[in-house]
Design an enzyme around this catalytic site. Sequence first.
Site, PDB file in Angstrom:
ATOM      1  N   GLY A 148       0.810  -1.211   0.000  1.00 28.30           N
ATOM      2  CA  GLY A 148       0.000   0.000   0.000  1.00 28.30           C
ATOM      3  C   GLY A 148       0.841   1.257   0.000  1.00 28.30           C
ATOM      4  O   GLY A 148       1.281   1.735  -1.052  1.00 28.30           O
ATOM      5  N   CYS A 149       1.098   1.783   1.188  1.00 27.44           N
ATOM      6  CA  CYS A 149       1.761   3.074   1.293  1.00 27.44           C
ATOM      7  C   CYS A 149       3.222   3.046   0.881  1.00 27.44           C
ATOM      8  O   CYS A 149       3.738   4.034   0.356  1.00 27.44           O
ATOM      9  CB  CYS A 149       1.615   3.613   2.716  1.00 27.44           C
ATOM     10  SG  CYS A 149      -0.114   3.945   3.156  1.00 27.44           S
ATOM     11  N   VAL A 150       3.917   1.926   1.108  1.00 29.59           N
ATOM     12  CA  VAL A 150       5.304   1.836   0.664  1.00 29.59           C
ATOM     13  C   VAL A 150       5.372   1.871  -0.849  1.00 29.59           C
ATOM     14  O   VAL A 150       6.123   2.650  -1.443  1.00 29.59           O
ATOM     15  CB  VAL A 150       5.986   0.567   1.218  1.00 29.59           C
ATOM     16  CG1 VAL A 150       7.333   0.332   0.547  1.00 29.59           C
ATOM     17  CG2 VAL A 150       6.166   0.682   2.723  1.00 29.59           C
TER      18      VAL A 150
END
Length: 216
Positions: A148-150
Site C-alpha cells: 500500500g503506502c510503501v
Amino acid sequence: MSQEQVYQAAGFGNSVPRGVRPATLVVDFSYGFTDVRYPTASDMAEEVARTKRLADLARAGGFPVVFTTIAYQPGELEHTAWLRKARGMTALLEGSRLVEIDTGTGIQPGDPLIVKKGASAFFGTSLAALLTGAGVDTLVVAGATTSGCVRATVVDAVQSGFNVLVAADCCADRAAAPHEANLYDMGQKYADVTDAEDIAGWIEGLLPVPGVVQTG
C-alpha cells in the site's frame, strides 16, 4: 521463458545509481500499524528494529531521517474517498495513539514528520520539497504496508526524480503474498529492492573516516 527472462527481455530490472546524499524515509510505522491490539495492525517488531538501525546510522552521518503517519480529523472521515474502501483506516484520528510513531523506530525530536491523508508520502505533502532542499539524491524506503503506502511512495519518489532503494526486510504487510508480489514488482520497475545489511554497508561507506580531514 521464465518470469525473470520475460522482464529482462522487456528491459526491466536495471540497477539504480546510488548517490552520496541519502535520506531514510520511514513510512507509517505508527502504532495503528505496529501494535497488534489494533485491528489495522500486524506484528512488525522485527522490521521496526531493523529500520531503527538504518535510521540511527543515517543520523550518525548527518543524513536526513523522515517519518510519515496517516492522520485524519473527524470532519474528513466521510469525505475522503479512500476511506470508503478502507473503513478500518477511519480509526487513525489526529491526537490518538494510533497515529503516533512507534518508539521502537528510534524516532528523534529533530526528525521531520510528514502527516498524510493518502497512500503516497508525496501526494499533497511537502516531502519532495523537503528532500530537495536537503540535497537528497537517493531515497531509502522502509515501513508499512509494502503493498500500500510503501509502494505508492516508491512510485511517487521515482516520479519526483529520486533514485530509490527499498529495504525489503524493513518493510511489512498484513499478508505474505502481497508483500512479496509488490517487492518483486518494485524491484523490476521502480527501485532496487535490497536489505538492511546492504544499505547499512553503503551508508557506512559514506561516513567520514575518523581523523581524516574532508576537503573540496
